[in-house]
Design an enzyme around this catalytic site. Structure first.
Site, PDB file in Angstrom:
ATOM      1  N   HIS D  96       8.205  -3.963  -1.198  1.00 56.94           N
ATOM      2  CA  HIS D  96       7.613  -3.333  -2.387  1.00 56.94           C
ATOM      3  C   HIS D  96       6.212  -2.803  -2.056  1.00 56.94           C
ATOM      4  O   HIS D  96       5.908  -1.630  -2.284  1.00 56.94           O
ATOM      5  CB  HIS D  96       7.555  -4.353  -3.540  1.00 56.94           C
ATOM      6  CG  HIS D  96       7.067  -3.803  -4.839  1.00 56.94           C
ATOM      7  ND1 HIS D  96       7.892  -3.580  -5.916  1.00 56.94           N
ATOM      8  CD2 HIS D  96       5.832  -3.419  -5.236  1.00 56.94           C
ATOM      9  CE1 HIS D  96       7.182  -3.090  -6.917  1.00 56.94           C
ATOM     10  NE2 HIS D  96       5.919  -2.983  -6.533  1.00 56.94           N
ATOM     11  N   GLU D  97       5.396  -3.663  -1.455  1.00 61.39           N
ATOM     12  CA  GLU D  97       4.026  -3.238  -1.130  1.00 61.39           C
ATOM     13  C   GLU D  97       4.050  -2.210  -0.004  1.00 61.39           C
ATOM     14  O   GLU D  97       3.255  -1.265   0.010  1.00 61.39           O
ATOM     15  CB  GLU D  97       3.161  -4.442  -0.759  1.00 61.39           C
ATOM     16  CG  GLU D  97       3.116  -5.566  -1.810  1.00 61.39           C
ATOM     17  CD  GLU D  97       2.748  -5.092  -3.194  1.00 61.39           C
ATOM     18  OE1 GLU D  97       2.010  -4.099  -3.320  1.00 61.39           O
ATOM     19  OE2 GLU D  97       3.224  -5.711  -4.188  1.00 61.39           O
ATOM     20  N   HIS D 100       4.577   1.184  -1.524  1.00 58.51           N
ATOM     21  CA  HIS D 100       3.330   1.743  -2.072  1.00 58.51           C
ATOM     22  C   HIS D 100       2.456   2.303  -0.936  1.00 58.51           C
ATOM     23  O   HIS D 100       1.971   3.427  -1.003  1.00 58.51           O
ATOM     24  CB  HIS D 100       2.509   0.651  -2.785  1.00 58.51           C
ATOM     25  CG  HIS D 100       3.037   0.227  -4.119  1.00 58.51           C
ATOM     26  ND1 HIS D 100       3.479   1.110  -5.067  1.00 58.51           N
ATOM     27  CD2 HIS D 100       3.145  -1.013  -4.691  1.00 58.51           C
ATOM     28  CE1 HIS D 100       3.863   0.443  -6.155  1.00 58.51           C
ATOM     29  NE2 HIS D 100       3.674  -0.849  -5.950  1.00 58.51           N
ATOM     30  N   ASP D 174       3.751  -0.916 -12.540  1.00 58.30           N
ATOM     31  CA  ASP D 174       3.758   0.395 -11.890  1.00 58.30           C
ATOM     32  C   ASP D 174       4.346   1.451 -12.820  1.00 58.30           C
ATOM     33  O   ASP D 174       3.827   2.560 -12.940  1.00 58.30           O
ATOM     34  CB  ASP D 174       4.632   0.370 -10.629  1.00 58.30           C
ATOM     35  CG  ASP D 174       4.124  -0.586  -9.566  1.00 58.30           C
ATOM     36  OD1 ASP D 174       2.904  -0.839  -9.531  1.00 58.30           O
ATOM     37  OD2 ASP D 174       4.947  -1.073  -8.767  1.00 58.30           O
TER      38      ASP D 174
END
Lengths: 322, 322, 322, 322, 322, 322
Positions: D96-97, D100, D174
């Site tokens: 997930h990170e 980003h 988000d």
């Protein structure tokens, strides 16, 4: 919250009457019967006003007459004789009130007319007062329909006699009352066959004649549309009924209105007699219901609404038509 | 809540007048007749202002003149002579007020013009003041339609004389007032034949001319659409009537507006005379309505609205057109 | 509530000026004329700031120069010279403000440009200041349309010079202001021919330029749709007008923007001269409007907006374009 | 209300630093430059946290290292190392990170990545921290579009690696942020060509990044529909852009995510090096950013985001991606 | 606001345990592991209840048993054994809870069943308690879908066993919970492919499981319609899944429900054993979980949910199914 | 918030009974069984009223009789024997209550009839009292449908016997109750197959029979339309069921109503006997339930609802039908 019934009113009257010197013709039960819908405070006020009237009239005892006059003041507000009305306005008011009265007299389901007047009281230029014959809690469909037609009678009379442009804003409270009654029939009393025995609009309420009237919120447009068209239909039927009756009995309308212009205030019986050609008897027509005395009141003006005929549909609190 | 009627006003005036040294020409009844719609506080204020004016004018007694000047101040707000207006703005204001005045004079159902001015008062650049001839409670359809046309007169005059681009935001309060009156006719007074004698929009209310005006909430779009189109029709008819009249009488419009530019303030009688070719008489035209004295007022400027002709449609509280 | 007019401002200024040592070149009337729209508090603040500036500049007397600088601070907020802008941002800001200024200069109905700057003040990266020539109350349709085009000038300049992707959020307050003005024209000022002289949306209001702007509630979708499309049309016409003008005068836009990049702040006269090829005269360009002194201000930068040409449409309160 | 700019921050830092024993390597200006968007309270907090860290690390002087670690804590919240995550959750968070971070690195208009971490902080399981290179006030369309794509990067990575059913609720903030940015572009910044430079929805506001975001009330459905479809289009374009980029660079995604799983926290430079095959240097990888000391921090982890390349579109406050 | 994690819980427990005499079998870490989602106040309450139980049971020391019983009371409310249920109601409740339990056991993504009971607690007639195996913050799509199916299990079992007319209002909180979860998936977690990764409905929020759930205001009908149909689809899929599973495993449903009727309370392990034909062992079945003592609790009833199989989708706070 | 169950009631009764001298025939458990739904305050009130009755009846001890009479007063309000009803109104009320009673008797899922009366109590003209046989928490679909049919029974009887125009507003609370129950079935209990097991309308709630009833806000029109049509269908089915049953059993309706006209109050058993031809036994029919004494009550009138037959659908709090 509910006002006292006849027995309650009699008891309350007796309590307050102890403090005033009563004439032998005063019967608490009779007064209790003639004041349906009065609250305890109204009754206290009634006794007080009667005592004041007797004092102003230099009477030693408070007679039945004072109680009757006091009842009118409590029910309809104080007279405003100082108000200057033009002849045009007086005439318009006379026909407006005449219209209310004539419809009320001709519809069985309406409560009988107690009094009609073109003496301004409170904010109103004139008034027709009806009184039920007994305390009532529930209202029949027939009585609600009659009340709507009575409410329409004032505006219809204006139109018939003075024409489209001279119609006044004075009917706005009649219009509001008729709309509210029709809305309650449709949304609360299950009296629209189209919408059935359901409650419509479920959150905010305001009290109307002891029943709560929904503000019709939270309805979808489609439902509200049916509600609105039913409300419109009911009011419009009342309007058309009033128009039909007043057209048919236009002579009677002229008679009542002329009577009001001449005598300013007419009791229900006087109106009925008038239509039969019998003029009201007044000792001093210019002072028929003044505050300034006249120890012996005219018979007619002081009598409560007589029994027109056996009625079974019940009534409601006294409801003035302005 | 209702303001005092003529007799009430006379009584109130007498109470307050006890404290000021009155000239022999002051008649409480006359002043009471000329102040319909004044509240008790307004009347107290009136007497006070008259006394202040007399003091500033070095008069020993308060004369009728001071009461008349004080009445204008109470009704219209204090003058703001310090405000600098360009010639263009003055001209625009003169024609705007001239438009209001000319429509008011030509429509029987309107209250007669009391005064027109292009001296700024409060937040307004100018004003036309009308005064009813008697206290009124209800308004006829004809009077409401006339009042809407009068309200439109200002904007229409701007358009006719200065053209589309020079039209100003100064008509916004006229526009708001006309819209409100039309909405009350449709939703409260049962004066739209399309919508009938029903009340529309039933919860929140604001007081308008002593009547309550619904905010039209809780209506479904379909109903609101008819309400809106009826409101539009009524205002538009007033606008068109104003346009037709001002076009027809454009010479009169020029005469009144030139008169306002020359004299700044004109009474209703002066306007009527002006249209007949009679110029107002002023001792000192530059100070015709100043605060600074002039012990002897001009005749015309101090007279209340004269009786134009017998009128039967009633009036309303003094209603300034800005 | 309304701010003082010119005479009121002069009086207020005189009261506050008593407490500060004034140079002979300070004329209260001149300053009053140059501060339309200032409240009493603004004027007190103005005198205070001028005194502080004089102290910081080690002057014994407060001169006209200090009052002019103080006026800018009161109207536009304190400078934020410490803020670091990239060259890109400076250029973008210069063209944004240049766009506002160029439209304002080319539209007669706009108030004249008082000053343009790319020195950040308050939350804004730059600013164009316009000043009306006289106090005004009402606004013409022409002026409102011009003000909308001026508001659009900043965003249009960004687009023309930097392209679609580099357009910034900096125009959001211009966009909001233009939308509000257009909405007031349509719903309050009766300036949409499609919707006519009616008020639309009748309950909640916020004050805008001394007029109240409806929030357009209580309209049915059908009406709101017309309102919205009229508002869109008006703003879009302003946008297109701005685009057409800036494209036509792109050289002028470059000249003003380059001038702003070079001098940071330009007066209205300097901008007009710049377009004629005359460069502003600065003693010390790097410190032209600093807080730190410079006893003798540059002539141009201190003069108020000169009379461009006779104007009749009036103006409004000082309105910065960010 | 606006946070201090670089010069203001330097001044505030100096005030607070007076109370703590500083090592010679601490330069207030450098720290001020690295803390755009910090409020005065944040800066006081920063100095305080640095002093506490130094104490806990048994240092006599507070070094630059402590200030860097304190900055992370102030910006991202305290670490929650005690939280037990399953391997599955750690992996999901790392991707997930990683999603980003990879989008942020590949889009020029995004602010550079400062740090990425899968150590839970506050309520978040992980975080990507970006830092602008300079204080900014306005945002370009390009930057807003990039920020939306970065926000989408986390959810997209979840989908690509773990599949439809394993997608988590962790992307909700988000999603909310991206929706808000798109809405502001459309309704406040005039960045939808379809809706033009108008403000939509005019009453209630909440602050977003120093700009106010309308709640879109008071729009008719037809307008709201266009607004909604524009907002959808903008977010969806960001989502598709993120998907396209992550699919194309799926190897890079694996590299970053594996790096995060191994090192837990990576600086922006370390991520860029990692993609070039250069592993981060850690003295003691298991304790790289712990609270418990390590007097000599790793070089990479303590450096702020390096200049990727000349950028002109500005930035915004530090915005963590959870 | 977030509840303490396992380490935090252990610390809090230790603080409160200092005040009570602990038996040697009490391990704070074990209790901390078994109480995910407990707040600090819940933990204080837990220790307190355990001490009270020990006192009532005449124990000198508080044993692990008391902590387990106290945990049930804190999580599920006090038992209401005094409540008289008819056989019909008991049977209906047993099948309702049996339905919840059977779905929970058969769906991997659901948290394991901790306990099922038909002893009324608080306002509920029965309950199924699930406990996550670890603290979780985010929820996968799979877990949310499983939770909705578990919620539907109660109503579905009622229908299957008792038929359409005997379905009760007892499922209303299950229905509300399932609707809320589905709404959050669609409007906040971006888990509807039709509506994409956007946030819908942006103003008022209420907290749901640590996430905020929008009330879906400010959406236009067209959008809300899609939201509603997606929410309907998700709940309906859960309902159909529950129906399919219960029909398929109707024998298991009968076994669990009969077990509940016989033993009133069953642990998760007991249910699983029951399905394998192993009856729970009870020393004194009539008093298995009473408040009145029983110093040695039954083994099964006191064990927390065993590890069914490796799970990766995470869990949520203990969520009773009524 | 939940009222005490049978054991709780018994305890509460015992506490209050300590203060009054009890006759040997008073059994707290029996009274507890007969007062489901009573709150603690209701029970205190009950004991108090029983003591007052005994005093008024000159009894030394409070007997079971007093508790039964007191129960009626607490449940149904004080009698208003003073209220004068016309014969017409009495007859209408008798048939209205007869309609309720007859439906309740014929539908198994309804709670048994405890008492029917045409003695006005509180604001109601008459009443049918039903009592559940046991405390219940959840309601089956069958019971809810039966309750709606019972509510419709009053209006239907009015229509059948008196015709369309004589229908009264007295059914408005029946109508409201039926609508609310149908709405709860559809929006909260998942009992509409069309709308499925979802909760509809999610923000404001009011308590109804211990369950919360949504006000149906925040639904789009399309959904609300289905909700409305389902609510309509359910109420209409109840109405039609009531009509069919009353038409079929019109003789029974006449018998019950005549019984009510004769005896004013009938117990459930007396009604059932009446239908079998057995007249109620009264010692003094004119004083059957008066406040003024009668030491030995009539057997029938004092017995609680007998067990009609084994019932499994549960019940609800005592619910008077007006």
């Amino acid at each position: 919250m509910p006002n006292p019934d006849i027995i309650g009113r009699e008891k309350i009257l007796k309590v307050h009457m102890r403090k005033v010197p009563l004439a032998p013709d005063v019967e608490p039960r009779t007064i209790a019967r003639g004041t349906p819908g009065f609250s305890g405070a109204d009754l206290a006020n009634l006794v007080n006003e009667a005592a004041l009237l007797a004092a102003r009239r230099n009477k030693r005892l408070v007679t039945h007459t004072e109680f009757e006059d006091a009842k009118d003041k409590v029910m309809m507000g104080a007279e405003r004789r100082s108000m200057v009305m033009s002849e045009e306005e007086k005439k318009l008011t006379a026909y407006h009130e005449g219209g209310h009265a004539l419809i009320a007299i001709n519809l069985d389901a309406s409560d009988p007319v107690h009094k009609a007047t073109i003496i301004p009281r409170g904010r109103a230029l004139g008034m027709v007062m009806r009184l039920p014959e007994r305390d009532h809690i529930s209202l029949t469909r027939a009585k609600l329909k009659a009340d709507i037609a009575v409410a329409m009678g004032g505006r219809v009379a204006e139109e018939l006699i003075f024409g489209h442009e001279k119609v006044t804003s004075g009917a706005s409270s009649d219009i509001q009352m008729a709309t509210k009654m029709a809305k309650a029939m449709v949304t609360q009393f299950g009296m629209s066959d189209k919408l059935g025995p359901l409650a419509y609009g479920d959150n905010e309420e305001e009290v109307f004649l002891g029943h709560s009237v929904s503000r019709s919120q939270n309805m979808i447009d489609e439902t509200q549309k049916v509600v609105d068209s039913e409300v419109y239909r009911i009011v419009d039927e009342g309007y058309k009924l009033a128009k039909k009756m007043l057209k048919l009995k236009i002579k009677d309308l002229h008679m009542i209105s002329q009577g009001l212009l001449e005598y300013e205030t007419l009791s229900g019986d006087e109106i009925i007699n008038l239509l039969k050609g019998v003029q009201p008897v007044r000792e001093n027509p210019d002072d028929s219901s003044g505050d300034m005395g006249s120890a012996v009141p005219t018979a007619g003006a002081k009598k409560t609404a007589s029994k027109k005929k056996p009625k079974s549909d019940g009534g409601m609190e006294p409801q003035p038509q302005t």
